[in-house]
Write a protein that holds these residues in place. Structure first.
Motif, PDB file in Angstrom:
ATOM      1  N   SER A 150      15.177  20.658  72.040  1.00  0.00           N
ATOM      2  CA  SER A 150      16.095  19.708  72.296  1.00  0.00           C
ATOM      3  C   SER A 150      17.340  19.818  71.118  1.00  0.00           C
ATOM      4  N   LYS A 151      18.406  20.240  71.510  1.00  0.00           N
ATOM      5  CA  LYS A 151      19.261  20.906  70.847  1.00  0.00           C
ATOM      6  C   LYS A 151      20.656  20.366  71.352  1.00  0.00           C
ATOM      7  N   LYS A 152      21.846  20.534  70.575  1.00  0.00           N
ATOM      8  CA  LYS A 152      23.061  20.407  71.042  1.00  0.00           C
ATOM      9  C   LYS A 152      23.453  21.537  71.865  1.00  0.00           C
ATOM     10  N   LEU A 153      24.228  21.496  72.937  1.00  0.00           N
ATOM     11  CA  LEU A 153      24.768  22.788  73.615  1.00  0.00           C
ATOM     12  C   LEU A 153      25.466  23.615  72.910  1.00  0.00           C
ATOM     13  N   SER A 154      26.107  23.002  71.774  1.00  0.00           N
ATOM     14  CA  SER A 154      26.785  24.109  70.880  1.00  0.00           C
ATOM     15  C   SER A 154      25.858  24.816  69.947  1.00  0.00           C
TER      16      SER A 154
ATOM     17  N   ALA B 152      30.822  20.394  73.774  1.00  0.00           N
ATOM     18  CA  ALA B 152      29.594  20.828  73.747  1.00  0.00           C
ATOM     19  C   ALA B 152      28.704  20.343  72.586  1.00  0.00           C
ATOM     20  N   ASP B 153      29.440  19.592  71.555  1.00  0.00           N
ATOM     21  CA  ASP B 153      28.688  19.127  70.345  1.00  0.00           C
ATOM     22  C   ASP B 153      28.054  17.665  71.095  1.00  0.00           C
ATOM     23  N   TYR B 154      28.683  17.257  72.122  1.00  0.00           N
ATOM     24  CA  TYR B 154      28.158  15.908  72.673  1.00  0.00           C
ATOM     25  C   TYR B 154      27.356  16.319  73.817  1.00  0.00           C
ATOM     26  N   ILE B 155      26.808  17.248  74.185  1.00  0.00           N
ATOM     27  CA  ILE B 155      26.028  17.462  75.376  1.00  0.00           C
ATOM     28  C   ILE B 155      24.512  17.800  74.562  1.00  0.00           C
ATOM     29  N   GLN B 156      23.898  17.150  74.747  1.00  0.00           N
ATOM     30  CA  GLN B 156      22.191  17.302  74.258  1.00  0.00           C
ATOM     31  C   GLN B 156      21.531  17.702  75.387  1.00  0.00           C
ATOM     32  N   VAL B 157      20.955  19.013  75.170  1.00  0.00           N
ATOM     33  CA  VAL B 157      19.974  19.737  76.058  1.00  0.00           C
ATOM     34  C   VAL B 157      18.657  19.700  75.784  1.00  0.00           C
ATOM     35  N   GLU B 158      17.872  19.103  76.506  1.00  0.00           N
ATOM     36  CA  GLU B 158      16.198  19.161  76.313  1.00  0.00           C
ATOM     37  C   GLU B 158      15.686  19.895  77.456  1.00  0.00           C
ATOM     38  N   PHE B 159      14.901  20.910  76.971  1.00  0.00           N
ATOM     39  CA  PHE B 159      14.169  22.065  78.129  1.00  0.00           C
ATOM     40  C   PHE B 159      12.766  21.827  77.970  1.00  0.00           C
ATOM     41  N   LEU B 160      12.143  21.431  79.141  1.00  0.00           N
ATOM     42  CA  LEU B 160      10.900  21.229  79.249  1.00  0.00           C
ATOM     43  C   LEU B 160      10.078  21.956  80.141  1.00  0.00           C
TER      44      LEU B 160
ATOM     45  N   LYS C 255       7.260  26.018  86.106  1.00  0.00           N
ATOM     46  CA  LYS C 255       8.078  24.988  86.582  1.00  0.00           C
ATOM     47  C   LYS C 255       8.909  24.384  85.189  1.00  0.00           C
ATOM     48  N   PHE C 256       9.867  24.145  85.389  1.00  0.00           N
ATOM     49  CA  PHE C 256      10.814  23.612  84.067  1.00  0.00           C
ATOM     50  C   PHE C 256      11.776  22.374  84.643  1.00  0.00           C
ATOM     51  N   THR C 257      12.014  21.654  83.611  1.00  0.00           N
ATOM     52  CA  THR C 257      12.940  20.742  83.889  1.00  0.00           C
ATOM     53  C   THR C 257      14.022  20.833  82.564  1.00  0.00           C
ATOM     54  N   VAL C 258      15.351  20.679  82.829  1.00  0.00           N
ATOM     55  CA  VAL C 258      16.269  20.568  82.034  1.00  0.00           C
ATOM     56  C   VAL C 258      16.957  19.054  82.106  1.00  0.00           C
ATOM     57  N   ARG C 259      17.101  18.744  81.032  1.00  0.00           N
ATOM     58  CA  ARG C 259      17.630  17.304  80.608  1.00  0.00           C
ATOM     59  C   ARG C 259      19.065  17.476  80.071  1.00  0.00           C
ATOM     60  N   PHE C 260      20.256  16.914  80.512  1.00  0.00           N
ATOM     61  CA  PHE C 260      21.369  17.047  80.016  1.00  0.00           C
ATOM     62  C   PHE C 260      21.877  15.466  79.656  1.00  0.00           C
ATOM     63  N   GLU C 261      22.196  15.417  78.518  1.00  0.00           N
ATOM     64  CA  GLU C 261      22.718  13.849  78.276  1.00  0.00           C
ATOM     65  C   GLU C 261      24.200  14.165  77.597  1.00  0.00           C
ATOM     66  N   PHE C 262      25.214  13.468  78.125  1.00  0.00           N
ATOM     67  CA  PHE C 262      26.473  13.244  77.449  1.00  0.00           C
ATOM     68  C   PHE C 262      26.364  12.085  76.328  1.00  0.00           C
TER      69      PHE C 262
END
Length: 190
Positions: free
Chosen positions: A123-127, A103-111, A148-155
């Motif tokens: 925009s935070k790490k999942l952890s 979870a330290d490597y999954i970046q979550v951006e909530f729009l 409406k929302f978009t969630v962006r997940f980046e490994f």
């Protein structure tokens, strides 16, 4: 008759006379009406258009995934705010992560989509999201348009070996909590 008896008799006669005067002159008109009153509580009902926002297979470092979803206020009460609570469980397939948290490597951006623009809520790490309540929406009136929302997940690619994460999985639970509007001290029924 002695003085004591005369005094008691006089007082009893006076009281009887006052009761007759008051009772004889007491009359009034009377009218009454009944009303049937009802108190019905409002309904707080947050709707979402998906049961699962994201399901990813074969994720590798460097992958970015965008998912969209919509919230609706399906109730009769205005929502003051919507909070996002996150929790997750990691299944370390080979038991070799050695305290390294996927979870330290999954970046979550909530729009949030506002007037055809995307506003970054966080925009935070999942952890960093675990067991934290984050407001994602303020003032959501009953009967208003969907949000409406978009969630962006980046490994995130650490630029070093991440082989110990191969075959691992992460089960993310998101809980969206709607909070009712504040009570009104001078409530006006509409």
């Amino acid at each position: 008759m002695n003085l004591k008896k005369k005094l008691v008799l006089s007082m009893a006669t006076a009281m009887l006379g006052m009761c007759l005067i008051a009772g004889g002159t007491y009359s009034y008109f009377n009218d009454s009406k009944e009303t049937d009153n009802t108190f019905t509580t409002g309904i707080l009902d947050l709707g979402i258009n998906k049961e699962s926002i994201i399901k990813i297979d074969n994720l590798v470092p460097g992958d970015t995934i965008n998912e969209n979803f919509e919230l609706t206020n399906d109730g009769t009460v205005d929502i003051k705010e919507v909070l996002l609570d996150s929790d997750y469980k990691i299944m370390d397939k080979h038991q070799n992560n050695n305290e390294d948290n996927l979870a330290d490597y999954i970046q979550v951006e909530f729009l949030h989509h506002v007037n055809k623009n995307k506003k970054v809520i966080f925009s935070k790490k999942l952890s960093e999201l675990k067991k934290e309540s984050i407001p994602i929406l303020q003032q959501f009136p009953a009967g208003s348009a969907k949000e409406k929302f978009t969630v962006r997940f980046e490994f995130k690619d650490s630029k070093r070996s991440q082989n110990h994460f191969q075959g691992d999985s992460l089960n993310l639970k998101w809980r969206l909590e709607a909070i009712q509007r504040d009570g009104k001290p001078e409530f006006i029924n509409e």
